[in-house]
Design a protein around this motif. Sequence first.
Motif, PDB file in Angstrom:
ATOM      1  N   TRP A  76       6.758  18.560   0.052  1.00 34.39           N
ATOM      2  CA  TRP A  76       6.837  17.476  -0.921  1.00 34.39           C
ATOM      3  C   TRP A  76       5.859  17.707  -2.068  1.00 34.39           C
ATOM      4  CZ3 TRP A  76       2.781  14.264  -2.260  1.00 34.39           C
ATOM      5  CH2 TRP A  76       1.685  14.243  -1.403  1.00 34.39           C
ATOM      6  N   ASN A  77       6.183  17.068  -3.203  1.00 34.27           N
ATOM      7  CA  ASN A  77       5.271  17.058  -4.343  1.00 34.27           C
ATOM      8  C   ASN A  77       5.360  15.675  -4.993  1.00 34.27           C
ATOM      9  OD1 ASN A  77       7.382  16.991  -6.349  1.00 34.27           O
ATOM     10  ND2 ASN A  77       7.684  19.176  -6.006  1.00 34.27           N
ATOM     11  N   ALA A  78       4.589  15.461  -6.012  1.00 36.85           N
ATOM     12  CA  ALA A  78       4.513  14.145  -6.651  1.00 36.85           C
ATOM     13  C   ALA A  78       5.867  13.679  -7.180  1.00 36.85           C
ATOM     14  CB  ALA A  78       3.484  14.169  -7.780  1.00 36.85           C
ATOM     15  N   ASP A  79       6.688  14.600  -7.635  1.00 32.21           N
ATOM     16  CA  ASP A  79       8.004  14.220  -8.152  1.00 32.21           C
ATOM     17  C   ASP A  79       8.901  13.625  -7.063  1.00 32.21           C
ATOM     18  OD1 ASP A  79       7.422  14.986 -10.749  1.00 32.21           O
ATOM     19  OD2 ASP A  79       8.172  17.035 -10.450  1.00 32.21           O
ATOM     20  N   ASP A  80       8.697  14.035  -5.807  1.00 32.57           N
ATOM     21  CA  ASP A  80       9.471  13.477  -4.697  1.00 32.57           C
ATOM     22  C   ASP A  80       9.131  12.012  -4.459  1.00 32.57           C
ATOM     23  OD1 ASP A  80      10.654  15.973  -4.194  1.00 32.57           O
ATOM     24  OD2 ASP A  80       9.033  16.544  -2.822  1.00 32.57           O
ATOM     25  N   LEU A  81       7.893  11.646  -4.712  1.00 31.65           N
ATOM     26  CA  LEU A  81       7.431  10.282  -4.434  1.00 31.65           C
ATOM     27  C   LEU A  81       7.588   9.345  -5.628  1.00 31.65           C
ATOM     28  CD1 LEU A  81       4.184  11.059  -2.431  1.00 31.65           C
ATOM     29  CD2 LEU A  81       6.507  10.757  -1.584  1.00 31.65           C
ATOM     30  N   LYS A  82       7.732   9.890  -6.805  1.00 30.06           N
ATOM     31  CA  LYS A  82       7.784   9.076  -8.019  1.00 30.06           C
ATOM     32  C   LYS A  82       8.831   7.962  -7.965  1.00 30.06           C
ATOM     33  CE  LYS A  82       7.861   9.418 -13.077  1.00 30.06           C
ATOM     34  NZ  LYS A  82       8.215   8.043 -13.190  1.00 30.06           N
ATOM     35  N   PRO A  83      10.052   8.199  -7.501  1.00 27.49           N
ATOM     36  CA  PRO A  83      11.026   7.103  -7.473  1.00 27.49           C
ATOM     37  C   PRO A  83      10.575   5.929  -6.601  1.00 27.49           C
ATOM     38  CG  PRO A  83      12.119   9.203  -7.073  1.00 27.49           C
ATOM     39  CD  PRO A  83      10.646   9.460  -7.070  1.00 27.49           C
ATOM     40  N   TYR A  84       9.867   6.220  -5.528  1.00 26.77           N
ATOM     41  CA  TYR A  84       9.391   5.164  -4.636  1.00 26.77           C
ATOM     42  C   TYR A  84       8.243   4.381  -5.278  1.00 26.77           C
ATOM     43  CZ  TYR A  84      12.276   7.491  -1.230  1.00 26.77           C
ATOM     44  OH  TYR A  84      13.348   8.033  -0.570  1.00 26.77           O
ATOM     45  N   ASN A 120       0.872  -1.166   0.000  1.00 28.51           N
ATOM     46  CA  ASN A 120       0.000   0.000   0.000  1.00 28.51           C
ATOM     47  C   ASN A 120       0.909   1.216   0.000  1.00 28.51           C
ATOM     48  OD1 ASN A 120      -1.565   2.220   0.750  1.00 28.51           O
ATOM     49  ND2 ASN A 120      -3.009   0.938   1.845  1.00 28.51           N
ATOM     50  N   VAL A 121       0.841   2.007  -1.036  1.00 29.95           N
ATOM     51  CA  VAL A 121       1.749   3.140  -1.163  1.00 29.95           C
ATOM     52  C   VAL A 121       1.109   4.457  -0.710  1.00 29.95           C
ATOM     53  CG1 VAL A 121       3.127   2.056  -2.967  1.00 29.95           C
ATOM     54  CG2 VAL A 121       1.157   3.446  -3.596  1.00 29.95           C
ATOM     55  N   SER A 122      -0.055   4.402  -0.102  1.00 26.72           N
ATOM     56  CA  SER A 122      -0.751   5.632   0.263  1.00 26.72           C
ATOM     57  C   SER A 122      -0.031   6.442   1.334  1.00 26.72           C
ATOM     58  CB  SER A 122      -2.178   5.331   0.711  1.00 26.72           C
ATOM     59  OG  SER A 122      -2.165   4.588   1.912  1.00 26.72           O
ATOM     60  N   ARG A 123       0.866   5.840   2.093  1.00 27.81           N
ATOM     61  CA  ARG A 123       1.588   6.567   3.140  1.00 27.81           C
ATOM     62  C   ARG A 123       3.010   6.941   2.734  1.00 27.81           C
ATOM     63  NH1 ARG A 123      -0.983   8.057   7.802  1.00 27.81           N
ATOM     64  NH2 ARG A 123       1.011   7.829   8.790  1.00 27.81           N
ATOM     65  N   LEU A 124       3.316   6.852   1.460  1.00 26.69           N
ATOM     66  CA  LEU A 124       4.669   7.173   1.018  1.00 26.69           C
ATOM     67  C   LEU A 124       5.053   8.623   1.256  1.00 26.69           C
ATOM     68  CD1 LEU A 124       5.360   5.212  -2.250  1.00 26.69           C
ATOM     69  CD2 LEU A 124       6.575   5.072  -0.099  1.00 26.69           C
ATOM     70  N   TYR A 125       4.086   9.488   1.410  1.00 27.16           N
ATOM     71  CA  TYR A 125       4.425  10.886   1.659  1.00 27.16           C
ATOM     72  C   TYR A 125       5.272  11.041   2.920  1.00 27.16           C
ATOM     73  CZ  TYR A 125       0.814  10.932   5.226  1.00 27.16           C
ATOM     74  OH  TYR A 125       0.062  10.664   6.343  1.00 27.16           O
ATOM     75  N   THR A 126       5.303  10.038   3.785  1.00 28.15           N
ATOM     76  CA  THR A 126       6.092  10.126   5.009  1.00 28.15           C
ATOM     77  C   THR A 126       7.594  10.103   4.735  1.00 28.15           C
ATOM     78  OG1 THR A 126       6.022   7.734   5.389  1.00 28.15           O
ATOM     79  CG2 THR A 126       4.267   9.053   6.390  1.00 28.15           C
TER      80      THR A 126
END
Length: 55
Positions: free
Chosen positions: A33-41, A20-26
């Motif tokens: 943060w923005n979407a580009d920060d999470l994209k690699p994960y 479940n990737v919904s908590r990746l913002y952590t």
Amino acid sequence: MGAWADEFAAAAQHPNVYSNVSRLYTVAAADTWNADDLKPYIDYALGPFGAGCVG
């Protein structure tokens, strides 16, 4: 990505484990943060688990 990526890939080897990737913002800076920060994960998660097992 370090130890997190190794452990994530190991978990993906078990057929009864899903991601479940919904908590990746952590992993990102709390207030900038923005979407580009999470994209690699997200991209990494799609590798070991595949698109059908990532929610």
